[in-house]
Design a protein around this motif. Structure first.
Motif, PDB file in Angstrom:
ATOM      1  N   GLY A 218      69.827 114.164 -29.772  1.00  0.00           N
ATOM      2  CA  GLY A 218      68.789 114.231 -30.073  1.00  0.00           C
ATOM      3  C   GLY A 218      68.323 114.506 -29.554  1.00  0.00           C
ATOM      4  O   GLY A 218      68.158 115.345 -28.364  1.00  0.00           O
ATOM      5  N   GLY A 219      66.242 114.257 -29.988  1.00  0.00           N
ATOM      6  CA  GLY A 219      65.479 114.502 -28.551  1.00  0.00           C
ATOM      7  C   GLY A 219      64.779 113.715 -27.960  1.00  0.00           C
ATOM      8  O   GLY A 219      63.843 113.927 -27.262  1.00  0.00           O
ATOM      9  N   ASN A 220      65.264 112.333 -27.661  1.00  0.00           N
ATOM     10  CA  ASN A 220      65.277 111.282 -27.232  1.00  0.00           C
ATOM     11  C   ASN A 220      65.799 111.483 -25.892  1.00  0.00           C
ATOM     12  O   ASN A 220      66.646 111.237 -25.012  1.00  0.00           O
ATOM     13  CB  ASN A 220      66.071 109.981 -27.850  1.00  0.00           C
ATOM     14  N   MET A 221      64.171 111.851 -24.889  1.00  0.00           N
ATOM     15  CA  MET A 221      64.713 111.341 -23.269  1.00  0.00           C
ATOM     16  C   MET A 221      65.107 110.193 -22.400  1.00  0.00           C
ATOM     17  O   MET A 221      65.773 110.284 -21.754  1.00  0.00           O
ATOM     18  CB  MET A 221      63.401 112.194 -22.893  1.00  0.00           C
ATOM     19  N   ALA A 222      64.907 108.869 -23.422  1.00  0.00           N
ATOM     20  CA  ALA A 222      65.079 107.884 -23.067  1.00  0.00           C
ATOM     21  C   ALA A 222      66.898 107.308 -23.045  1.00  0.00           C
ATOM     22  O   ALA A 222      67.217 107.231 -21.892  1.00  0.00           O
ATOM     23  CB  ALA A 222      63.949 106.567 -23.361  1.00  0.00           C
ATOM     24  N   LEU A 223      67.116 108.058 -24.207  1.00  0.00           N
ATOM     25  CA  LEU A 223      68.636 107.620 -24.407  1.00  0.00           C
ATOM     26  C   LEU A 223      69.351 108.671 -23.810  1.00  0.00           C
ATOM     27  O   LEU A 223      70.659 108.531 -23.226  1.00  0.00           O
ATOM     28  CB  LEU A 223      68.808 108.074 -26.283  1.00  0.00           C
TER      29      LEU A 223
ATOM     30  N   ILE B 121      66.427 120.746 -19.260  1.00  0.00           N
ATOM     31  CA  ILE B 121      65.694 121.045 -19.313  1.00  0.00           C
ATOM     32  C   ILE B 121      65.213 121.362 -20.972  1.00  0.00           C
ATOM     33  O   ILE B 121      63.803 121.324 -20.856  1.00  0.00           O
ATOM     34  CB  ILE B 121      66.025 123.118 -19.304  1.00  0.00           C
ATOM     35  N   THR B 122      66.095 121.054 -22.172  1.00  0.00           N
ATOM     36  CA  THR B 122      65.930 121.137 -23.105  1.00  0.00           C
ATOM     37  C   THR B 122      65.241 119.441 -23.261  1.00  0.00           C
ATOM     38  O   THR B 122      64.420 119.958 -24.387  1.00  0.00           O
ATOM     39  CB  THR B 122      67.554 121.075 -24.424  1.00  0.00           C
ATOM     40  N   LEU B 123      66.071 118.850 -22.949  1.00  0.00           N
ATOM     41  CA  LEU B 123      64.928 117.590 -23.505  1.00  0.00           C
ATOM     42  C   LEU B 123      63.694 116.818 -22.844  1.00  0.00           C
ATOM     43  O   LEU B 123      62.965 116.047 -22.637  1.00  0.00           O
ATOM     44  CB  LEU B 123      65.758 116.451 -23.099  1.00  0.00           C
ATOM     45  N   GLY B 124      63.178 117.997 -21.999  1.00  0.00           N
ATOM     46  CA  GLY B 124      61.692 118.091 -21.279  1.00  0.00           C
ATOM     47  C   GLY B 124      61.802 117.209 -20.297  1.00  0.00           C
ATOM     48  O   GLY B 124      60.010 117.160 -19.804  1.00  0.00           O
ATOM     49  N   PHE B 125      62.715 117.294 -19.225  1.00  0.00           N
ATOM     50  CA  PHE B 125      62.601 116.714 -18.001  1.00  0.00           C
ATOM     51  C   PHE B 125      62.271 117.268 -17.163  1.00  0.00           C
ATOM     52  O   PHE B 125      62.364 118.803 -16.842  1.00  0.00           O
ATOM     53  CB  PHE B 125      63.705 116.640 -17.614  1.00  0.00           C
ATOM     54  N   SER B 126      61.398 117.179 -16.099  1.00  0.00           N
ATOM     55  CA  SER B 126      60.522 117.958 -15.039  1.00  0.00           C
ATOM     56  C   SER B 126      61.708 118.207 -14.165  1.00  0.00           C
ATOM     57  O   SER B 126      63.218 117.651 -14.261  1.00  0.00           O
ATOM     58  CB  SER B 126      59.506 117.132 -14.171  1.00  0.00           C
TER      59      SER B 126
END
Length: 486
Positions: free
Chosen positions: A374-379, A414-419
């Motif tokens: 989904g959109g969960n960066m940690a998971l 990139i989709t999840l927003g990681f640098s």
């Protein structure tokens, strides 16, 4: 049924293992049949790697485990036997090329050993032993560990012989370690963690290949479509925290898990000869050996070929009289014998990875992981690392895992927003997880080749399981932290 009392300890262990193998195989078969009966398709990659690990844990030879799991996994994916065998054979050439390189660096390592440098080192360490009753010799133990850490780092970044130094350096020191009651599982962890940390952090030798030519290149190739650009200076910084996790695992192994003394039987191969004087090393021999090492490194960097560098180093040592001219065949054959098992398993592992790729189920596995996030960066970070760990266990080669994971991991990150830095850390760590600890990894095979010189070190129980648990769990945790912080 109780075991017969007439059996000795080894026979009892062997019989127990056989009894456990049958229920293990039956349970694996039952799970598969139930899934088939209810119409659930088990991903072929998961099935193949799980079967390979199961067979290895049941003490089936690694080569047979790889071939059996590859063919059965291919059949499960829908291929017929002919297609599965073809997929296996088509990829053997890559492994054979790598295997030939290991044979050559094995011969070079034996040639370097003929100079007497390692004999002198072993004698120096052995001479520090206090053989009196009740002596602790703790200082000698730490000298041995420091020697292995230094040699491991040099083998990846300065003198690129990879794991070929292990079967040369360790056997002469086994007698010393037996006297000190050093747990060889700790040594296996020291070797695996030091080697992994060296090429994952330091951008020279093998590190230059992994960090710059593979990891950085794939990040930029795939990332250009998403306006992601990385520089060479970013890669070691991104990999710093994951590597610290490996080193923490090594410290846990040495100072906690395997800190207690372990008894080994001293056999003639490992008898201490502390009173004997080692052969003297003339200044010309020292200069010649250092010259051969330097030229081998330069040629490896210039021609991007470990095989060529090792071959030229071997030629220099033979021409300059480190060993007699008519002993060249003997030296080369000794190196071949030393690296033969590793070369064969590497070749078979390439066939195994070829079947995994031919199933066309790696991409669905990674895509299914992306769908779960989904959109969960940690998971997302956790699942990316775990899937990477699972895939690399099957390949036994982090270098081969990067190009497989990059096309899916980079867009997902990139989709999840990681640098960019976090993306590099995720991809680099996900591909490296499972290298140390895979039954087919050169790192664990090399550790076993040295530590089992006297037949008292089991590949699966004493190399694979200890290195897997200590090199990977810390790296997984620290890589997850890096992804969240960078």
């Amino acid at each position: 049924m109780p075991l017969p009392q007439t059996l000795n300890q080894e026979e009892r262990k062997d019989l127990l293992l056989k009894r456990r193998a049958i229920p293990g195989i039956l349970m694996f078969s039952m799970i598969y049949l139930i899934a088939f009966a209810i119409g659930y398709h088990i991903n072929a990659v998961i099935l193949t790697i799980a079967l390979m690990i199961t067979l290895c844990l049941l003490q089936v030879p690694v080569a047979i485990s790889l071939i059996t799991a590859a063919l059965l996994g291919g059949l499960h994916s829908g291929m017929d036997m002919t297609s599965a065998i073809a997929a296996f054979n088509d990829n053997l050439l890559i492994g054979a090329q790598v295997g030939l390189t290991y044979v050559m660096i094995g011969a070079f390592a034996v040639a370097v050993a003929r100079s007497g440098l390692l004999d002198i080192l072993a004698h120096k360490i052995a001479s520090r032993l206090d053989l009196r009753e009740g002596a602790t010799n703790k200082g000698v133990k730490w000298i041995i560990f420091l020697t292995f850490i230094t040699a491991s780092a040099m083998s990846q970044n300065l003198v690129p012989v990879h794991i070929a130094f292990i079967p040369i350096l360790i056997p002469p020191l086994l007698g010393v370690m037996n006297r000190l009651q050093v747990d060889r599982r700790a040594v296996a962890c020291v070797l695996a963690c030091s080697i992994s940390a060296s090429y994952l952090l330091l951008p020279t030798g093998f590190g230059a290949i992994y960090l710059n030519e593979i990891l950085l290149a794939n990040v930029n190739d795939v990332g250009q479509a998403y306006d992601l650009t990385a520089t060479a200076s970013m890669v070691p910084k991104a990999m710093f925290l994951p590597v610290m996790g490996i080193l923490v695992g090594m410290l846990v192994a040495v100072f906690y898990t395997y800190r207690k003394p372990r008894d080994y039987q001293t056999v003639p191969l490992t008898d201490l000869h502390v009173e004997q004087s080692p052969q003297t090393l003339k200044i010309t021999q020292l200069v010649t050996t250092l010259l051969a090492l330097a030229v081998a490194l330069i040629c490896q960097l210039k021609f991007d070929s470990l095989m060529v560098g090792a071959m030229i180093g071997f030629i220099i040592l033979s021409f300059t009289g480190i060993f007699r001219w008519n002993e060249q065949d003997d030296v080369f054959t000794e190196g071949l014998r030393m690296m033969a098992q590793i070369a064969v398993i590497i070749t078979i592992a390439s066939g195994f990875s070829g079947v995994l790729s031919a199933t066309d189920e790696i991409a669905p596995l990674v895509s299914a992981t992306a769908d779960m996030v989904g959109g969960n960066m940690a998971l997302g970070a956790a699942l990316m690392l775990i899937v990477g760990l699972f895939i690399t266990i099957g390949f036994g080669d982090s270098f081969a895992s990067v190009p497989i994971l990059a096309p899916i991991y980079i867009p997902l990150a990139i989709t999840l927003g990681f640098s960019p830095m976090a993306t590099i850390a995720l991809l680099g760590a996900a591909a490296a997880l499972g290298d140390a600890g895979s039954p087919a990894s050169t790192i664990t095979l090399g550790a076993t080749a040295g530590l089992n010189a006297d037949g008292q070190h089991n590949h699966i129980n004493d190399s694979v399981i200890p290195t897997f648990s200590h090199a990977n769990f810390g790296m997984l945790l620290f890589a997850w932290i890096a992804a969240m912080l960078l």
